[in-house]
Design a protein around this motif. Sequence first.
Motif, PDB file in Angstrom:
ATOM      1  N   LEU A  24       7.850  -5.668  13.568  1.00  0.00           N
ATOM      2  CA  LEU A  24       6.898  -6.238  12.625  1.00  0.00           C
ATOM      3  C   LEU A  24       6.407  -5.225  11.589  1.00  0.00           C
ATOM      4  CD1 LEU A  24       4.910  -8.607  14.986  1.00  0.00           C
ATOM      5  CD2 LEU A  24       6.861  -9.112  13.502  1.00  0.00           C
ATOM      6  N   ARG A  25       6.553  -3.934  11.864  1.00  0.00           N
ATOM      7  CA  ARG A  25       6.189  -2.927  10.863  1.00  0.00           C
ATOM      8  C   ARG A  25       7.060  -3.038   9.618  1.00  0.00           C
ATOM      9  NH1 ARG A  25       6.208   3.031  12.851  1.00  0.00           N
ATOM     10  NH2 ARG A  25       6.500   3.710  10.735  1.00  0.00           N
ATOM     11  N   ALA A  26       8.256  -3.580   9.798  1.00  0.00           N
ATOM     12  CA  ALA A  26       9.153  -3.750   8.657  1.00  0.00           C
ATOM     13  C   ALA A  26       8.578  -4.741   7.650  1.00  0.00           C
ATOM     14  CB  ALA A  26      10.529  -4.229   9.134  1.00  0.00           C
ATOM     15  N   ALA A  27       7.753  -5.670   8.103  1.00  0.00           N
ATOM     16  CA  ALA A  27       7.171  -6.664   7.197  1.00  0.00           C
ATOM     17  C   ALA A  27       6.325  -5.989   6.125  1.00  0.00           C
ATOM     18  CB  ALA A  27       6.339  -7.680   7.976  1.00  0.00           C
ATOM     19  N   SER A  28       5.509  -5.019   6.500  1.00  0.00           N
ATOM     20  CA  SER A  28       4.666  -4.349   5.511  1.00  0.00           C
ATOM     21  C   SER A  28       5.519  -3.553   4.524  1.00  0.00           C
ATOM     22  CB  SER A  28       3.623  -3.455   6.173  1.00  0.00           C
ATOM     23  OG  SER A  28       4.242  -2.432   6.910  1.00  0.00           O
ATOM     24  N   ARG A  29       6.604  -2.967   5.005  1.00  0.00           N
ATOM     25  CA  ARG A  29       7.505  -2.232   4.100  1.00  0.00           C
ATOM     26  C   ARG A  29       8.224  -3.183   3.149  1.00  0.00           C
ATOM     27  NH1 ARG A  29      11.102   1.876   7.152  1.00  0.00           N
ATOM     28  NH2 ARG A  29      11.398   2.628   5.027  1.00  0.00           N
ATOM     29  N   LEU A  30       8.624  -4.352   3.654  1.00  0.00           N
ATOM     30  CA  LEU A  30       9.264  -5.343   2.783  1.00  0.00           C
ATOM     31  C   LEU A  30       8.285  -5.885   1.745  1.00  0.00           C
ATOM     32  CD1 LEU A  30      11.467  -7.240   5.358  1.00  0.00           C
ATOM     33  CD2 LEU A  30      12.290  -6.185   3.246  1.00  0.00           C
ATOM     34  N   ARG A  31       7.042  -6.151   2.173  1.00  0.00           N
ATOM     35  CA  ARG A  31       6.038  -6.628   1.210  1.00  0.00           C
ATOM     36  C   ARG A  31       5.791  -5.580   0.131  1.00  0.00           C
ATOM     37  NH1 ARG A  31       3.844  -8.941   5.906  1.00  0.00           N
ATOM     38  NH2 ARG A  31       2.501  -7.146   6.271  1.00  0.00           N
ATOM     39  N   ALA A  32       5.732  -4.310   0.512  1.00  0.00           N
ATOM     40  CA  ALA A  32       5.531  -3.235  -0.466  1.00  0.00           C
ATOM     41  C   ALA A  32       6.701  -3.174  -1.442  1.00  0.00           C
ATOM     42  CB  ALA A  32       5.352  -1.898   0.248  1.00  0.00           C
TER      43      ALA A  32
END
Length: 107
Positions: A24-32
């Motif tokens: 789920l940490r990948a979600a914040s990187r994708l949003r960025a």
Amino acid sequence: LRSAHLGELRDSSELSQRLTSGHLRAASRLRARLWADGYLFVRGLLPADSVRAAQLSLLSQMRILGLSDDRGKACSSQEQHAPNLCSPEVLAVLNHPDLFYFLDHLF
């Protein structure tokens, strides 16, 4: 993916794979990345055979309407019509569970 006008698109496929496998940490990187680039270029999110079937369905509709030739190249047409976006092949891609999973976890 390159274009003379766009330059090279940044591939977000690796981050997408991490997200769909539960990181789920990948979600914040994708949003960025979406915020910074204005798009996400993701390969392999959906099954290639489903995407290809949708593509062929749209190309067929475009040929029928005189919007493309047999090779898929755009033609000028005096009448403006939209391809049938409700074909089963197109709807299978637009409603694919992997797409919804990705979007649900991205946002």
